[in-house]
Motif scaffolding. Sequence first.
Motif, short mmCIF file in Angstrom:
data_model
loop_
_atom_site.label_atom_id
_atom_site.label_comp_id
_atom_site.label_asym_id
_atom_site.label_seq_id
_atom_site.Cartn_x
_atom_site.Cartn_y
_atom_site.Cartn_z
N PRO A 141 66.55 16.20 -46.68
CA PRO A 141 67.22 17.51 -46.05
C PRO A 141 67.86 18.33 -47.08
CG PRO A 141 67.41 15.31 -44.79
CD PRO A 141 66.62 15.11 -46.17
N LEU A 142 68.71 17.81 -47.79
CA LEU A 142 69.56 18.59 -48.81
C LEU A 142 68.79 19.58 -49.61
CD1 LEU A 142 72.32 19.55 -49.38
CD2 LEU A 142 72.68 17.43 -50.98
N ALA A 143 67.80 18.84 -50.13
CA ALA A 143 66.82 19.60 -51.11
C ALA A 143 65.82 20.60 -50.07
CB ALA A 143 65.71 18.73 -51.64
N SER A 144 65.67 20.46 -49.00
CA SER A 144 64.96 21.52 -48.31
C SER A 144 65.78 22.70 -47.84
CB SER A 144 64.40 21.05 -46.84
OG SER A 144 63.73 19.95 -46.76
N GLU A 145 67.14 22.27 -47.70
CA GLU A 145 68.14 23.58 -47.53
C GLU A 145 68.30 24.30 -48.82
OE1 GLU A 145 71.71 22.23 -45.63
OE2 GLU A 145 70.43 20.97 -44.13
N SER A 146 68.49 23.52 -50.04
CA SER A 146 68.57 24.27 -51.29
C SER A 146 67.50 25.17 -51.65
CB SER A 146 69.03 22.87 -52.40
OG SER A 146 68.81 23.54 -53.50
N LEU A 147 66.25 24.55 -51.40
CA LEU A 147 65.04 25.30 -51.85
C LEU A 147 65.05 26.63 -50.97
CD1 LEU A 147 62.63 22.47 -52.23
CD2 LEU A 147 63.35 23.93 -53.96
N LEU A 148 65.28 26.45 -49.65
CA LEU A 148 65.37 27.53 -48.85
C LEU A 148 66.25 28.66 -49.05
CD1 LEU A 148 64.32 29.20 -46.42
CD2 LEU A 148 65.98 27.91 -44.87
N LEU A 149 67.46 28.28 -49.62
CA LEU A 149 68.46 29.26 -50.22
C LEU A 149 68.10 29.81 -51.58
CD1 LEU A 149 72.03 27.21 -49.66
CD2 LEU A 149 71.07 29.17 -48.25
N SER A 150 67.33 29.14 -52.30
CA SER A 150 66.61 29.67 -53.48
C SER A 150 65.63 30.56 -53.22
CB SER A 150 66.27 28.61 -54.14
OG SER A 150 67.04 27.81 -54.84
N LEU A 151 64.78 30.21 -52.23
CA LEU A 151 63.83 31.18 -51.76
C LEU A 151 64.52 32.62 -51.28
CD1 LEU A 151 60.56 30.41 -49.83
CD2 LEU A 151 62.14 32.19 -48.88
N ILE A 152 65.49 32.41 -50.29
CA ILE A 152 65.94 33.80 -49.80
C ILE A 152 66.66 34.63 -51.08
CG2 ILE A 152 67.90 34.56 -48.37
CD1 ILE A 152 67.20 31.99 -46.60
N ALA A 153 67.36 33.96 -51.69
CA ALA A 153 67.94 34.57 -52.98
C ALA A 153 66.76 35.45 -53.79
CB ALA A 153 68.58 33.64 -53.95
N LEU A 154 65.73 35.02 -53.64
CA LEU A 154 64.62 35.77 -54.35
C LEU A 154 64.48 37.18 -53.87
CD1 LEU A 154 61.36 33.51 -54.88
CD2 LEU A 154 63.02 34.23 -56.48
N PHE A 155 64.89 37.36 -52.55
CA PHE A 155 64.66 38.91 -51.95
C PHE A 155 66.05 39.43 -51.62
CE2 PHE A 155 61.22 36.03 -51.11
CZ PHE A 155 60.19 36.74 -51.66
#
Length: 155
Positions: A141-155
């Motif tokens: 779960p923590l990795a999922s949230e971290s990856l989502l934050l990284s994805l959003i930061a791309l935009f």
Amino acid sequence: MQGVPEQFTDERDYAQFRHLPALPGIELYHAHICRYAFEPHTHEAFGIGTIDDGAERFRYRGAKHIAPVDSLVLMNPDELHTGESATEDGWRYRMIYIPPDVLENISGEKGWWFTDVVRHDPATARQLAMTLAAMWQTTDPLASESLLLSLIALF
């Protein structure tokens, strides 16, 4: 998912979905489409994706678009669109669907809206592809949230 058939008629066409328990409302999708043509449909969420191989042809906001390999596809909620292959061997792509309220809550920003539906940006497209692949693979779960934050930061 809206617009995707239960079963494709051509054996080369496939699509898979994944929901992440740690991220309610988020849906991951990847597919290889050769022959299927998506009828006009909408999604209630923002669609953020990348073309891994081939090219997609589609109508969006009344205009025709082609998204080649290494392109970003950025769709706003409730926008009518189609989709079909622009190449003989189809197109492989990955998408994430994020509801508007979830995107605003996670990013802390209101008023998200994409102006470009297709953006040819190889570096960002490859980063997005890697992030979406990692999100697909993780069960943490923590990795999922971290990856989502990284994805959003791309935009």
